[in-house]
Design an enzyme around this catalytic site. Structure first.
Site, short mmCIF file in Angstrom:
data_model
loop_
_atom_site.label_atom_id
_atom_site.label_comp_id
_atom_site.label_asym_id
_atom_site.label_seq_id
_atom_site.Cartn_x
_atom_site.Cartn_y
_atom_site.Cartn_z
N ARG A 20 -69.03 7.36 -24.11
CA ARG A 20 -67.69 7.96 -24.07
C ARG A 20 -66.66 6.91 -23.63
NH1 ARG A 20 -68.37 12.74 -20.16
NH2 ARG A 20 -66.29 13.42 -20.75
N ARG A 41 -56.62 11.79 -29.25
CA ARG A 41 -57.57 10.77 -28.80
C ARG A 41 -57.67 9.63 -29.81
NH1 ARG A 41 -60.83 14.47 -25.31
NH2 ARG A 41 -62.35 13.27 -24.16
N LYS A 78 -57.28 14.45 -15.64
CA LYS A 78 -56.29 15.16 -16.47
C LYS A 78 -56.43 16.68 -16.31
CE LYS A 78 -57.86 13.41 -20.37
NZ LYS A 78 -59.05 12.65 -19.95
N ARG A 133 -72.46 18.83 -17.10
CA ARG A 133 -72.20 18.80 -18.55
C ARG A 133 -73.16 17.83 -19.22
NH1 ARG A 133 -65.74 18.02 -19.40
NH2 ARG A 133 -66.54 16.67 -21.04
N ARG A 137 -69.80 14.65 -11.25
CA ARG A 137 -69.05 15.87 -11.57
C ARG A 137 -69.98 17.08 -11.75
NH1 ARG A 137 -64.42 15.77 -16.12
NH2 ARG A 137 -66.10 15.44 -17.61
#
Ligand code: AMP
Length: 204
Positions: free
Chosen positions: A162, A88, A13, A151, A122
């Site tokens: 998550r 969300r 996204k 992160r 990532r």
């Protein structure tokens, strides 16, 4: 044009938002980025949000809705916006409907294995860039040269949580918008440029 980018973490996204923002001249509003910037500045909201984010949990609705409501009232949102990572929960979607009208919701469809691979590989930069480790040849940002970092919530145990939160709480948001006839699904397992092409074709 009031757009929402919906989909699991790691669905792409944020990457698409960068190009869409340029093309349509409307701001990219990422609630995750807003929290990270608050955390970096050590604000009260940042400290509070961090206690949820580090566990892979959602920040409570009233806090997120407050942030988005204030942001959407800023003048640069007059021509539209791209919301990334909000809503969300169905509760957040209902709150957003009271704030403004949504035109289109792009649902980034991606399978679990792809998400795990993307998130665990990532690497992020404070300039906002994100890159996959397989496409990097150093630990420095190819765009601005700063050192990349992982992160805290891209660590394996947090990724699992998550994804669970996404499946249980965020996936129903797609049904909410489908019922309103506003949902546009894209196969987000493909390369970025292919996904972008589909979105632009739809938006014109
Ligand atoms: P993201 O960068 O969109 O993956 O967001 C990082 C984290 O920020 C999420 O895992 C949540 O803990 C928190 N967060 C971001 N957006 C929201 C939201 N709309 N509602 C609740 N928590 C959020």
């Amino acid at each position: 044009m009031n757009l929402i980018l919906l989909g699991a973490p790691g669905a792409g996204k944020g990457s698409q938002a960068v190009n869409l923002k340029e093309r349509y001249g409307i701001p990219h509003i990422s609630t995750g980025d807003a929290f990270r910037s608050n955390i970096a500045k050590g604000t009260e909201i940042g400290l509070y949000a961090k206690s949820f984010i580090d566990k892979g949990l959602l920040v409570p609705d009233e806090v997120v809705v407050g942030i988005v409501d204030a942001r959407l009232k800023e003048p640069d949102c007059e021509k539209g916006f791209i919301l990334d990572g909000f809503p969300r929960t169905v509760n957040q979607a209902q709150a957003l409907d009271k704030i403004t009208a949504v035109d289109l919701v792009i649902d980034f469809k991606v399978d679990r294995a792809t998400v795990i691979n993307r998130l665990s590989g990532r690497r992020s930069c404070s300039c906002g860039g994100t890159f996959h480790i397989s496409k990097l040849d150093s630990e420095y940002c190819p765009v601005c040269g700063k050192k990349l970092y992982i992160r805290d919530d891209d660590k394996p145990e947090v990724i699992e949580e998550r994804l669970k939160v996404y499946e249980e709480t965020t996936a129903p948001v797609a049904d909410y918008y489908r019922a309103q006839g506003k949902l546009f699904e894209v196969d987000a397992t493909r390369e970025l440029d292919e996904v972008y092409r589909d979105i632009v074709e739809k938006l014109g």
